[in-house]
Design a protein around this motif. Structure first.
Motif, short mmCIF file in Angstrom:
data_model
loop_
_atom_site.label_atom_id
_atom_site.label_comp_id
_atom_site.label_asym_id
_atom_site.label_seq_id
_atom_site.Cartn_x
_atom_site.Cartn_y
_atom_site.Cartn_z
N LEU A 138 0.83 -1.20 0.00
CA LEU A 138 0.00 0.00 0.00
C LEU A 138 0.87 1.26 0.00
O LEU A 138 0.58 2.22 -0.72
CB LEU A 138 -0.91 0.00 1.23
CG LEU A 138 -1.91 -1.14 1.37
CD1 LEU A 138 -2.70 -0.98 2.65
CD2 LEU A 138 -2.84 -1.21 0.19
N ILE A 139 1.91 1.24 0.81
CA ILE A 139 2.84 2.38 0.85
C ILE A 139 3.47 2.58 -0.52
O ILE A 139 3.57 3.72 -1.02
CB ILE A 139 3.90 2.15 1.93
CG1 ILE A 139 3.24 2.14 3.32
CG2 ILE A 139 5.01 3.19 1.86
CD1 ILE A 139 4.10 1.57 4.42
N ASN A 140 3.90 1.48 -1.14
CA ASN A 140 4.52 1.56 -2.47
C ASN A 140 3.55 2.17 -3.48
O ASN A 140 3.92 3.05 -4.27
CB ASN A 140 4.95 0.17 -2.93
CG ASN A 140 6.02 -0.45 -2.05
OD1 ASN A 140 6.57 0.19 -1.17
ND2 ASN A 140 6.33 -1.72 -2.31
N GLU A 141 2.32 1.67 -3.48
CA GLU A 141 1.32 2.17 -4.43
C GLU A 141 1.06 3.66 -4.21
O GLU A 141 0.99 4.44 -5.16
CB GLU A 141 0.01 1.39 -4.29
CG GLU A 141 0.08 -0.05 -4.77
CD GLU A 141 -0.09 -0.20 -6.27
OE1 GLU A 141 0.02 0.81 -7.00
OE2 GLU A 141 -0.33 -1.34 -6.72
N TYR A 142 0.90 4.04 -2.97
CA TYR A 142 0.57 5.43 -2.64
C TYR A 142 1.68 6.37 -3.09
O TYR A 142 1.43 7.36 -3.80
CB TYR A 142 0.36 5.55 -1.13
CG TYR A 142 0.01 6.94 -0.67
CD1 TYR A 142 -1.31 7.34 -0.53
CD2 TYR A 142 1.01 7.87 -0.36
CE1 TYR A 142 -1.63 8.62 -0.11
CE2 TYR A 142 0.70 9.15 0.05
CZ TYR A 142 -0.62 9.53 0.19
OH TYR A 142 -0.92 10.81 0.59
N ILE B 247 0.51 0.64 -14.56
CA ILE B 247 -0.31 0.28 -13.41
C ILE B 247 0.46 -0.64 -12.47
O ILE B 247 1.52 -1.16 -12.82
CB ILE B 247 -1.63 -0.41 -13.84
CG1 ILE B 247 -1.34 -1.75 -14.54
CG2 ILE B 247 -2.44 0.50 -14.75
CD1 ILE B 247 -2.57 -2.59 -14.77
N ASP B 248 -0.08 -0.84 -11.29
CA ASP B 248 0.40 -1.81 -10.31
C ASP B 248 1.85 -1.55 -9.88
O ASP B 248 2.80 -2.06 -10.46
CB ASP B 248 0.27 -3.24 -10.85
CG ASP B 248 0.45 -4.28 -9.74
OD1 ASP B 248 0.85 -3.91 -8.63
OD2 ASP B 248 0.19 -5.46 -9.99
N HIS B 249 1.99 -0.75 -8.83
CA HIS B 249 3.31 -0.42 -8.31
C HIS B 249 3.51 -0.98 -6.91
O HIS B 249 4.15 -0.36 -6.05
CB HIS B 249 3.51 1.10 -8.32
CG HIS B 249 3.49 1.67 -9.70
ND1 HIS B 249 2.39 2.30 -10.23
CD2 HIS B 249 4.43 1.66 -10.67
CE1 HIS B 249 2.66 2.68 -11.48
NE2 HIS B 249 3.89 2.31 -11.76
N SER B 250 2.99 -2.18 -6.68
CA SER B 250 3.17 -2.81 -5.37
C SER B 250 4.57 -3.37 -5.18
O SER B 250 5.10 -3.37 -4.07
CB SER B 250 2.13 -3.92 -5.16
OG SER B 250 2.25 -4.91 -6.16
N HIS B 251 5.20 -3.82 -6.28
CA HIS B 251 6.52 -4.47 -6.17
C HIS B 251 7.60 -3.57 -6.77
O HIS B 251 8.16 -3.85 -7.83
CB HIS B 251 6.49 -5.83 -6.86
CG HIS B 251 5.70 -6.86 -6.12
ND1 HIS B 251 4.32 -6.81 -6.02
CD2 HIS B 251 6.09 -7.96 -5.42
CE1 HIS B 251 3.90 -7.84 -5.30
NE2 HIS B 251 4.95 -8.54 -4.92
#
Length: 268
Positions: A47-51, A154-158
Motif C-alpha cells: 500500500l505504501i509503495n502504491e501510494y 499500473i500496479d506499483h506494489s513491487h
C-alpha cells in the motif's frame, strides 16, 4: 503537490483474477476501483509503495490511473467471506480507478495503435527512479485503454527493487552500490518499449516535470502516507533518501539508458 483524497466504498464488487496481493474491485458510488488492503498476509508495504508511486506518477505526468484512499465500512467486510478471512488490519484501502475496456498484455502491434507513444520514455525513466523491475516481465503492469488508445502504467506494489520486502538496509545498499538501471532492462515488455526511446530528446516530457520536483515535495508525499498503514519512521527516512538519490542522479540514469538505446541520438 496533490496527494490522494479519501472516499467511501459503497459495496464490494468482486475479486480480481490476477495480482499477487489479491486485489479486488469495490464500487464508490458510480465509480469502480481496483483495491488493495492491509492484511495479515501482505502487510503494509504494497500500500505504501502504491501510494508513493501514484503521487510521484501524477506529479511527473506518467500516465497512470487516478487513485484514491477508500474507506470500507466493517459491515461490508463482514458480508464478504473472502475479505472476512483475511484478518484485515486497516479499513483504509488503496484504490486505483478501474479502466475499461482495456488490454493488460501489450504487443508491438497494439503499441503502434496508441496515441501516447511519447509517454513510453517517461514510463521507462519512472521505473528507474522507483527501481521497478516488475514491469519488464509482468503481464499485468501495463494497460492499453482501447477507448482512449492510451497506454497506462499500473500496479506499483513491487517496486524499490525488493517489493514488499524492502527495508532501510536494502534501500541504502542500492544507493551505495550506485545501481541505476533495473536488472532486467531488456526483458519482454521493455524490448517492446525501448524502440520508442529514439530521436534527439525522448525524455523531454518527464525531464520538464522533474525540474519542478523538490526535496520538499518528496518529503510531503512520504509524510502524507496514512498513519494507519504504520510506515515506520526509519523506513520513511530511508525511502526519502532513496527517491532523492535516484532523482539527484537522474543524469547517470540517462547515460545508462542511452548506452542501451542506440536510437537515442541526442545529448543528455
Amino acid at each position: 503537490m496533490d496527494v490522494l483524497n479519501e472516499i467511501n466504498a459503497t459495496n464490494y464488487h468482486g475479486s480480481v483474477p490476477i495480482g499477487n496481493t489479491r486485489p479486488f474491485i469495490v464500487n464508490c458510488g458510480n465509480e469502480a476501483y481496483v483495491a488493495k488492503i492491509f492484511d495479515e498476509e501482505f502487510e503494509n508495504k504494497h500500500l505504501i509503495n502504491e501510494y508513493v508511486c501514484n503521487c510521484l506518477a501524477q506529479f511527473l505526468h506518467v500516465p497512470s490511473p487516478d487513485a484514491s484512499l477508500i474507506r470500507m465500512d466493517q459491515s461490508i467486510i463482514d458480508s464478504v467471506p473472502e475479505l472476512k478471512e483475511r484478518n484485515i488490519k486497516s479499513n483504509l484501502l488503496y484504490g486505483s480507478k478501474l479502466i475499461e475496456p482495456a488490454q493488460p498484455n501489450i504487443t508491438p502491434p497494439l503499441l503502434e495503435r496508441i496515441k501516447n507513444t511519447d509517454d513510453i520514455p517517461s514510463i521507462i525513466l519512472f521505473d528507474q527512479i522507483i527501481y521497478n523491475n516488475d514491469r519488464a516481465t509482468n503481464d499485468g503492469n501495463l494497460l492499453i485503454n482501447f477507448k482512449e488508445k492510451k497506454i497506462y502504467a499500473i500496479d506499483h506494489s513491487h517496486v524499490f527493487k525488493d517489493g514488499l520486502l524492502w527495508d532501510v538496509h536494502s534501500l541504502d545498499r542500492i544507493n551505495s552500490e550506485r545501481v541505476y538501471l533495473i536488472d532486467n532492462f531488456h526483458q519482454k515488455y521493455y524490448k517492446m518499449m525501448l524502440r520508442y526511446v529514439k530521436g534527439n530528446d525522448p525524455f523531454s516530457k518527464i525531464k520538464a516535470r522533474l525540474s519542478f520536483l523538490t526535496e520538499q515535495d518528496v518529503t510531503y508525499i512520504i509524510d502524507s502516507v496514512p498513519l494507519e498503514w504504520k510506515l515506520l519512521p526509519d523506513d520513511a527516512d530511508a525511502l526519502k533518501r532513496f527517491i532523492l538519490h535516484r532523482i539527484n542522479n537522474v543524469n547517470e540514469i540517462f547515460r545508462c539508458i542511452q548506452n542501451q538505446c542506440p536510437q537515442w541520438k541526442g545529448v543528455i
